[in-house]
Scaffold this motif. Sequence first.
Motif, PDB file in Angstrom:
ATOM      1  N   SER A 183       0.822  -1.206   0.000  1.00 47.46           N
ATOM      2  CA  SER A 183       0.000   0.000   0.000  1.00 47.46           C
ATOM      3  C   SER A 183       0.852   1.250   0.000  1.00 47.46           C
ATOM      4  N   PHE A 184       0.219   2.321  -0.420  1.00 48.52           N
ATOM      5  CA  PHE A 184       0.907   3.598  -0.491  1.00 48.52           C
ATOM      6  C   PHE A 184      -0.012   4.696   0.020  1.00 48.52           C
ATOM      7  N   ILE A 185       0.580   5.613   0.804  1.00 49.51           N
ATOM      8  CA  ILE A 185      -0.154   6.797   1.263  1.00 49.51           C
ATOM      9  C   ILE A 185       0.681   8.023   0.913  1.00 49.51           C
ATOM     10  N   GLY A 186       0.058   8.996   0.291  1.00 45.31           N
ATOM     11  CA  GLY A 186       0.705  10.281   0.027  1.00 45.31           C
ATOM     12  C   GLY A 186       0.195  11.293   1.032  1.00 45.31           C
ATOM     13  N   LEU A 187       1.081  12.144   1.560  1.00 46.62           N
ATOM     14  CA  LEU A 187       0.700  13.117   2.591  1.00 46.62           C
ATOM     15  C   LEU A 187       1.117  14.529   2.188  1.00 46.62           C
ATOM     16  N   VAL A 188       0.473  15.517   2.803  1.00 46.51           N
ATOM     17  CA  VAL A 188       0.818  16.923   2.555  1.00 46.51           C
ATOM     18  C   VAL A 188       2.078  17.254   3.359  1.00 46.51           C
ATOM     19  N   ARG A 189       3.125  17.655   2.641  1.00 48.43           N
ATOM     20  CA  ARG A 189       4.421  17.926   3.256  1.00 48.43           C
ATOM     21  C   ARG A 189       4.628  19.422   3.404  1.00 48.43           C
ATOM     22  N   ALA A 190       5.229  19.830   4.530  1.00 48.15           N
ATOM     23  CA  ALA A 190       5.465  21.254   4.795  1.00 48.15           C
ATOM     24  C   ALA A 190       6.724  21.727   4.079  1.00 48.15           C
ATOM     25  N   ASP A 191       6.707  21.677   2.748  1.00 47.44           N
ATOM     26  CA  ASP A 191       7.863  22.142   1.972  1.00 47.44           C
ATOM     27  C   ASP A 191       7.954  23.666   2.019  1.00 47.44           C
ATOM     28  N   PRO A 192       9.122  24.195   1.689  1.00 44.08           N
ATOM     29  CA  PRO A 192       9.236  25.651   1.594  1.00 44.08           C
ATOM     30  C   PRO A 192       8.608  26.163   0.288  1.00 44.08           C
ATOM     31  N   ALA A 218       8.198  30.137  -1.557  1.00 40.38           N
ATOM     32  CA  ALA A 218       8.338  31.601  -1.516  1.00 40.38           C
ATOM     33  C   ALA A 218       8.824  32.080  -0.142  1.00 40.38           C
ATOM     34  N   GLY A 219       9.810  31.368   0.427  1.00 35.89           N
ATOM     35  CA  GLY A 219      10.399  31.790   1.697  1.00 35.89           C
ATOM     36  C   GLY A 219       9.577  31.466   2.928  1.00 35.89           C
ATOM     37  N   GLU A 220       8.445  30.805   2.726  1.00 32.80           N
ATOM     38  CA  GLU A 220       7.620  30.398   3.873  1.00 32.80           C
ATOM     39  C   GLU A 220       7.405  28.882   3.819  1.00 32.80           C
ATOM     40  N   LYS A 221       6.793  28.364   4.867  1.00 29.11           N
ATOM     41  CA  LYS A 221       6.467  26.940   4.889  1.00 29.11           C
ATOM     42  C   LYS A 221       5.037  26.757   4.393  1.00 29.11           C
ATOM     43  N   ILE A 222       4.810  25.680   3.651  1.00 28.82           N
ATOM     44  CA  ILE A 222       3.448  25.373   3.208  1.00 28.82           C
ATOM     45  C   ILE A 222       2.612  24.973   4.426  1.00 28.82           C
ATOM     46  N   ASN A 223       1.423  25.577   4.537  1.00 27.12           N
ATOM     47  CA  ASN A 223       0.499  25.252   5.638  1.00 27.12           C
ATOM     48  C   ASN A 223      -0.547  24.228   5.208  1.00 27.12           C
ATOM     49  N   TRP A 251      -5.496  18.572  -9.357  1.00 29.58           N
ATOM     50  CA  TRP A 251      -4.513  19.665  -9.331  1.00 29.58           C
ATOM     51  C   TRP A 251      -4.390  20.157  -7.902  1.00 29.58           C
ATOM     52  N   LYS A 252      -3.123  20.446  -7.498  1.00 29.75           N
ATOM     53  CA  LYS A 252      -2.853  20.912  -6.146  1.00 29.75           C
ATOM     54  C   LYS A 252      -2.483  22.379  -6.155  1.00 29.75           C
ATOM     55  N   LYS A 253      -3.100  23.135  -5.249  1.00 26.11           N
ATOM     56  CA  LYS A 253      -2.677  24.523  -5.030  1.00 26.11           C
ATOM     57  C   LYS A 253      -2.135  24.606  -3.613  1.00 26.11           C
ATOM     58  N   GLU A 254      -0.851  24.914  -3.497  1.00 29.76           N
ATOM     59  CA  GLU A 254      -0.219  25.003  -2.180  1.00 29.76           C
ATOM     60  C   GLU A 254      -0.414  26.395  -1.609  1.00 29.76           C
ATOM     61  N   GLU A 255      -0.519  26.469  -0.270  1.00 26.77           N
ATOM     62  CA  GLU A 255      -0.625  27.786   0.355  1.00 26.77           C
ATOM     63  C   GLU A 255       0.305  27.920   1.559  1.00 26.77           C
ATOM     64  N   THR A 256       0.908  29.114   1.661  1.00 24.65           N
ATOM     65  CA  THR A 256       1.639  29.494   2.864  1.00 24.65           C
ATOM     66  C   THR A 256       0.789  30.588   3.508  1.00 24.65           C
ATOM     67  N   THR A 257       1.312  31.211   4.558  1.00 29.34           N
ATOM     68  CA  THR A 257       0.520  32.262   5.198  1.00 29.34           C
ATOM     69  C   THR A 257       0.202  33.397   4.220  1.00 29.34           C
ATOM     70  N   HIS A 258       1.142  33.731   3.327  1.00 32.78           N
ATOM     71  CA  HIS A 258       0.939  34.877   2.440  1.00 32.78           C
ATOM     72  C   HIS A 258       0.836  34.560   0.960  1.00 32.78           C
ATOM     73  N   ARG A 287       4.128  15.029  12.791  1.00 31.62           N
ATOM     74  CA  ARG A 287       5.141  15.355  11.785  1.00 31.62           C
ATOM     75  C   ARG A 287       4.476  15.965  10.559  1.00 31.62           C
ATOM     76  N   ASP A 288       5.186  16.871   9.887  1.00 23.91           N
ATOM     77  CA  ASP A 288       4.631  17.434   8.653  1.00 23.91           C
ATOM     78  C   ASP A 288       5.661  17.368   7.517  1.00 23.91           C
ATOM     79  N   ASP A 289       6.686  16.523   7.703  1.00 20.35           N
ATOM     80  CA  ASP A 289       7.749  16.436   6.689  1.00 20.35           C
ATOM     81  C   ASP A 289       7.710  15.136   5.879  1.00 20.35           C
TER      82      ASP A 289
END
Lengths: 151, 151, 84, 84
Positions: A31-40, A42-47, A124-131, B23-25
């Motif tokens: 099995s496989f699970i994909g998760l939302v990762r807090a990548d950087p 535009a200088g912020e972390k993805i929320n 399609w994925k749209k990522e968001e940071t605080t700004h 974890r979020d990574d």
Amino acid sequence: MSVTIQAADFDCGQEIVAITKGRDDIGAIASFIGLVRADPLAGEKINAMTLEHYPGMTEKALAEIVAQAKSRWDLQAVRVIHRIGRLVTGEQIVLVVVAASHRGSAFAACEFIMDFLKTKAPFWKKEETTHHGQWVEARDADESAADRWTK
Amino acid sequence: MSVTIQAADFDCGQEIVAITKGRDDIGAIASFIGLVRADPLAGEKINAMTLEHYPGMTEKALAEIVAQAKSRWDLQAVRVIHRIGRLVTGEQIVLVVVAASHRGSAFAACEFIMDFLKTKAPFWKKEETTHHGQWVEARDADESAADRWTK
Amino acid sequence: MSIQLLYFAGLREALGVATEHLELPAGVDTVAALRELLAARGSPWTALVTTKNLRAAVNQKMAGPDTLLQAGDEVAFFPPVTGG
Amino acid sequence: MSIQLLYFAGLREALGVATEHLELPAGVDTVAALRELLAARGSPWTALVTTKNLRAAVNQKMAGPDTLLQAGDEVAFFPPVTGG
């Protein structure tokens, strides 16, 4: 139903129980699970990210991918769940469970389904940071991963 | 503890929650479950099997396999559970869960661990039908599966 | 003939439109011709010809530039997919 | 010197023994020599040299025929593994 598009979360363990319950012929489950990762970004972390899809076509594309996997390998069960809507970091996005007699088929089919889902299923994925908010660009690596199965 | 040998059953979903909680990574989780299959044996169906192991060496062998996987791929977490004792058909035998940033590493490491577990970890299966008991013979296919990682 | 149009993701946001009914002029009977027709509306519709790797689907199946259009078709345009 | 011996799975059943302490005679200082020594006990111990692909571990690490034995070693013999 082997394919589900839903906003709600899923439980990998429950899905595996649903597949195996009352059966004694399954030897391997990959099995496989994909998760939302807090990548950087535009200088912020993805929320969080928002998953958009094409209702109707998504279900058809996933059913087609599962049918292709079943024609290539001897599989006993396949379950695909893909979430839509807004998901925060750490949340689960996608689940693919493949049951087979032997582990080679289970692993290969699970990876095949993920590779084709990533390149053929209309999500399609749209990522968001605080700004910031930004649509994710398709990765060449995903195309290459899918291409290797056609060789 | 990333490796456990136990008689008790396990829940793949719970193990995944334990790995991902807080974890979020983590972007990808590949997992594998092996189950007792009701194959034919001496004209009857297998009802159960008994798993024997070499206490002490088993834990070391599994820890070494996990360490090798971690040195080959960039992994965030690995969990291995292998059951011992008598298990009836349909029961779970082994669980391998691998968490990584990307799915390629997660899939490869999960399959690598299973291939080496099958050839290097001191476990032995004795299958039983209503009237027969027989130790499982090692499969050449398992040796080949492990060998491909050394190329 | 009339068709149903759908736009998704970044393209939908750029156009500010998610769906529309469109009456096709005579001669516009392929996906490529439809893209040219929409781009001729000017900015932001030029995205239909300038967007890198823009994908098209006709009746929920992936389509190429030469795919023929028929009355009642559902035609969708969207960027490369990024789910999973 | 004395060693601890362990037998597993089908081999353990064939021998009817799971563990034993053994005082090694002088000159028996490798895994191969130990196998010969045990096989010389006659049936069923001949399995130590006749069993196809019999594996050996010394102090819980896989060992080959030339692996040297030392006082206090834990030596195990078993068939190829079949877990997972």
